[in-house]
Design a protein around this motif. Structure first.
Motif, PDB file in Angstrom:
ATOM      1  N   UNK A  62     -17.243   9.846  -6.831  1.00 51.17           N
ATOM      2  CA  UNK A  62     -16.026  10.167  -7.582  1.00 51.17           C
ATOM      3  C   UNK A  62     -14.903   9.152  -7.366  1.00 51.17           C
ATOM      4  N   UNK A  63     -14.886   8.472  -6.182  1.00 60.00           N
ATOM      5  CA  UNK A  63     -13.760   7.617  -5.806  1.00 60.00           C
ATOM      6  C   UNK A  63     -14.281   6.352  -5.124  1.00 60.00           C
ATOM      7  N   UNK A  64     -13.449   5.321  -5.081  1.00 59.96           N
ATOM      8  CA  UNK A  64     -13.689   4.209  -4.172  1.00 59.96           C
ATOM      9  C   UNK A  64     -13.408   4.699  -2.754  1.00 59.96           C
ATOM     10  N   UNK A  65     -14.297   4.402  -1.815  1.00 60.40           N
ATOM     11  CA  UNK A  65     -14.171   4.985  -0.482  1.00 60.40           C
ATOM     12  C   UNK A  65     -14.372   3.943   0.610  1.00 60.40           C
ATOM     13  N   UNK A  66     -13.834   4.261   1.798  1.00 63.26           N
ATOM     14  CA  UNK A  66     -14.045   3.480   3.011  1.00 63.26           C
ATOM     15  C   UNK A  66     -14.329   4.465   4.139  1.00 63.26           C
ATOM     16  N   UNK A  67     -15.333   4.177   4.970  1.00 59.73           N
ATOM     17  CA  UNK A  67     -15.552   5.017   6.157  1.00 59.73           C
ATOM     18  C   UNK A  67     -15.818   4.153   7.385  1.00 59.73           C
ATOM     19  N   UNK A  73       2.521  14.265   0.140  1.00 59.46           N
ATOM     20  CA  UNK A  73       2.005  15.638   0.147  1.00 59.46           C
ATOM     21  C   UNK A  73       0.724  15.793   0.954  1.00 59.46           C
ATOM     22  N   UNK A  74       0.591  16.954   1.557  1.00 60.23           N
ATOM     23  CA  UNK A  74      -0.684  17.380   2.135  1.00 60.23           C
ATOM     24  C   UNK A  74      -1.378  18.195   1.056  1.00 60.23           C
ATOM     25  N   UNK A  75      -2.583  17.776   0.699  1.00 61.92           N
ATOM     26  CA  UNK A  75      -3.250  18.311  -0.489  1.00 61.92           C
ATOM     27  C   UNK A  75      -4.590  18.942  -0.119  1.00 61.92           C
ATOM     28  N   UNK A  76      -5.021  19.857  -0.930  1.00 63.81           N
ATOM     29  CA  UNK A  76      -6.297  20.531  -0.705  1.00 63.81           C
ATOM     30  C   UNK A  76      -7.450  19.610  -1.053  1.00 63.81           C
ATOM     31  N   UNK A  77      -8.515  19.706  -0.255  1.00 60.92           N
ATOM     32  CA  UNK A  77      -9.716  18.910  -0.522  1.00 60.92           C
ATOM     33  C   UNK A  77     -10.356  19.328  -1.836  1.00 60.92           C
ATOM     34  N   UNK A  78      -9.961  20.477  -2.363  1.00 63.31           N
ATOM     35  CA  UNK A  78     -10.495  20.922  -3.656  1.00 63.31           C
ATOM     36  C   UNK A  78     -10.203  19.903  -4.753  1.00 63.31           C
ATOM     37  N   UNK A  79      -9.075  19.202  -4.654  1.00 57.34           N
ATOM     38  CA  UNK A  79      -8.764  18.155  -5.641  1.00 57.34           C
ATOM     39  C   UNK A  79      -9.837  17.071  -5.642  1.00 57.34           C
ATOM     40  N   UNK A  80     -10.265  16.676  -4.430  1.00 51.41           N
ATOM     41  CA  UNK A  80     -11.311  15.658  -4.337  1.00 51.41           C
ATOM     42  C   UNK A  80     -12.625  16.192  -4.893  1.00 51.41           C
ATOM     43  N   UNK A  82     -13.136  18.399  -7.103  1.00 51.27           N
ATOM     44  CA  UNK A  82     -13.084  18.560  -8.557  1.00 51.27           C
ATOM     45  C   UNK A  82     -12.913  17.233  -9.284  1.00 51.27           C
ATOM     46  N   UNK A  83     -12.654  16.154  -8.541  1.00 47.65           N
ATOM     47  CA  UNK A  83     -12.474  14.854  -9.153  1.00 47.65           C
ATOM     48  C   UNK A  83     -11.155  14.677  -9.860  1.00 47.65           C
ATOM     49  N   UNK A  84     -10.147  15.470  -9.465  1.00 46.86           N
ATOM     50  CA  UNK A  84      -8.856  15.442 -10.167  1.00 46.86           C
ATOM     51  C   UNK A  84      -7.791  14.621  -9.442  1.00 46.86           C
ATOM     52  N   UNK A  85      -8.129  14.026  -8.305  1.00 42.05           N
ATOM     53  CA  UNK A  85      -7.148  13.214  -7.568  1.00 42.05           C
ATOM     54  C   UNK A  85      -7.117  11.809  -8.166  1.00 42.05           C
ATOM     55  N   UNK A 135       0.838  -1.189   0.000  1.00 45.12           N
ATOM     56  CA  UNK A 135       0.000   0.000   0.000  1.00 45.12           C
ATOM     57  C   UNK A 135       0.875   1.242   0.000  1.00 45.12           C
ATOM     58  N   UNK A 136       0.389   2.291  -0.660  1.00 46.14           N
ATOM     59  CA  UNK A 136       1.127   3.546  -0.756  1.00 46.14           C
ATOM     60  C   UNK A 136       0.210   4.704  -0.381  1.00 46.14           C
ATOM     61  N   UNK A 137       0.658   5.552   0.518  1.00 50.58           N
ATOM     62  CA  UNK A 137      -0.078   6.757   0.872  1.00 50.58           C
ATOM     63  C   UNK A 137       0.290   7.864  -0.111  1.00 50.58           C
ATOM     64  N   UNK A 138      -0.674   8.308  -0.900  1.00 46.22           N
ATOM     65  CA  UNK A 138      -0.389   9.294  -1.947  1.00 46.22           C
ATOM     66  C   UNK A 138      -0.806  10.709  -1.570  1.00 46.22           C
ATOM     67  N   UNK A 139      -1.477  10.869  -0.447  1.00 41.90           N
ATOM     68  CA  UNK A 139      -1.837  12.221  -0.045  1.00 41.90           C
ATOM     69  C   UNK A 139      -2.780  12.252   1.133  1.00 41.90           C
ATOM     70  N   UNK A 140      -2.627  13.283   1.941  1.00 39.68           N
ATOM     71  CA  UNK A 140      -3.575  13.600   3.001  1.00 39.68           C
ATOM     72  C   UNK A 140      -4.327  14.844   2.555  1.00 39.68           C
TER      73      UNK A 140
END
Length: 326
Positions: free
Chosen positions: A86-91, A48-55, A57-60, A26-31
């Motif tokens: 937009x993504x596969x998710x787990x909660x 990287x610590x990334x902006x939630x705006x990427x999520x 906008x669907x660009x992550x 597994x690889x952590x690609x961003x928080x």
């Protein structure tokens, strides 16, 4: 390699970061954060610590699975359906009474987007749920019992801190020993809420606050304390920091029943956790691997732990599992 993103960086998000580092596949690609990314520091070098705006906008596009680390009360009912589109998710949604509603909302979003989602993943709901189901299938005639603790209830602690006059607080949920022993002995007792657990509170008062008035509000708080025997202890902030800074938890799931031939049987599963959020994070990460595999197979929509075959959780191939764990 499963590429994982984390939404949110509280205690649970930090635990997910640590858990990913334990898994070579597994690889952590961003928080992802709503805060200014420049103000958030994480332990994993180079991530990287990334902006939630990427999520939004669907660009992550480098995220195979997004683990959403918000709270069940307000965050996850909004965030999980949104990002399942937009993504596969787990909660780790853990408001048991609202799981069917949450499932329906996430399922609709994930199916429309062709994504895979897993909700209510952790230890209860989660691992405890699996053990309740297995035990019910094996002993169809019997009774179920779930005991939590001794451990810190984060929701009840938050409720204490909302009381006027309370500066800080921690609340421990504690099983009643006599009730637990009666269940383990196969007595199949009928237990009220008060008979199963007690609530132990450690409270720091604001200057000038009335201890009697605060106690009255605690013991009569509906949905939190009014159905329990409650012990309220007033201590200093220094004592709270020194003796109650951790987040331990755990509990027991017991099924007491009989075989068709009338032979009594008891099935028990238990957990004792130094850190509730770190352990929950480990569960989330294992199930993120399963979600990535289901997605690769084209199995879309919302799932729960009931829908995931155990082999999907393991980094080991099936022949290894048959040779060494079966």
């Amino acid at each position: 390699m499963t590429r994982v993103g984390i939404l949110g960086y509280g205690n649970l998000g930090k635990g997910v970061e640590l858990a990913i580092r334990q898994n070579a596949d597994m690889e952590l690609v961003g928080v992802f954060t709503r805060r200014d990314p420049a103000t958030v520091t994480i332990a994993t070098e180079g991530v990287p610590v990334r902006s939630v705006a990427e999520l939004d906008e669907g660009t992550a596009t480098d995220v195979d699975v997004l683990i959403i680390c918000g709270g069940s009360a307000t965050d996850l009912p909004v965030q999980t359906p949104k990002y399942a589109g937009k993504y596969n998710v787990v909660d780790s949604f853990d408001t048991h009474a609202r799981i069917p509603e949450h499932f329906a909302n996430v399922d609709a979003a994930a199916k429309e987007a062709g994504k895979t989602a897993l909700i209510s993943c952790g230890w209860d709901p989660g691992l405890f749920s699996l053990n309740r189901l297995y035990a019910n299938c094996i002993l169809p005639e019997g009774s179920d019992y779930t005991f939590w603790g001794k451990g810190v209830s984060q929701g009840h602690s938050d409720a204490l801190r909302r009381i006027p006059g309370v500066a800080d607080a921690k609340q421990y949920t504690i099983p009643v020993p006599e009730a637990l022993e009666a269940v383990r002995a196969g007595q199949n007792p009928e237990l009220t809420t008060r008979e199963k657990h007690t609530r132990q509170c450690f409270v720091v008062l604001e200057e000038g606050a009335d201890p009697a008035a605060v106690t009255e509000q605690i013991v009569n708080m509906p949905n939190y304390f009014d159905e329990y025997d409650v012990e309220v202890n007033f201590i200093s902030q220094e004592e709270l920091n020194a003796n109650h800074s951790g987040l331990p938890h755990g509990g027991f799931v017991v099924r007491s029943g009989a075989t068709a031939g009338g032979m009594n049987c008891t099935i028990e599963y238990s957990l004792k956790l130094d850190s509730n959020p770190e352990f929950t994070a480990c569960v989330l990460v294992a199930y993120a691997r399963a979600v990535a595999r289901l997605s690769a197979e084209g199995n879309t929509g919302c799932k729960t732990v009931f829908d995931i075959a155990p082999a999907y959780l393991s980094a080991q191939p099936a022949d290894f599992l048959r040779a060494h764990m079966l």
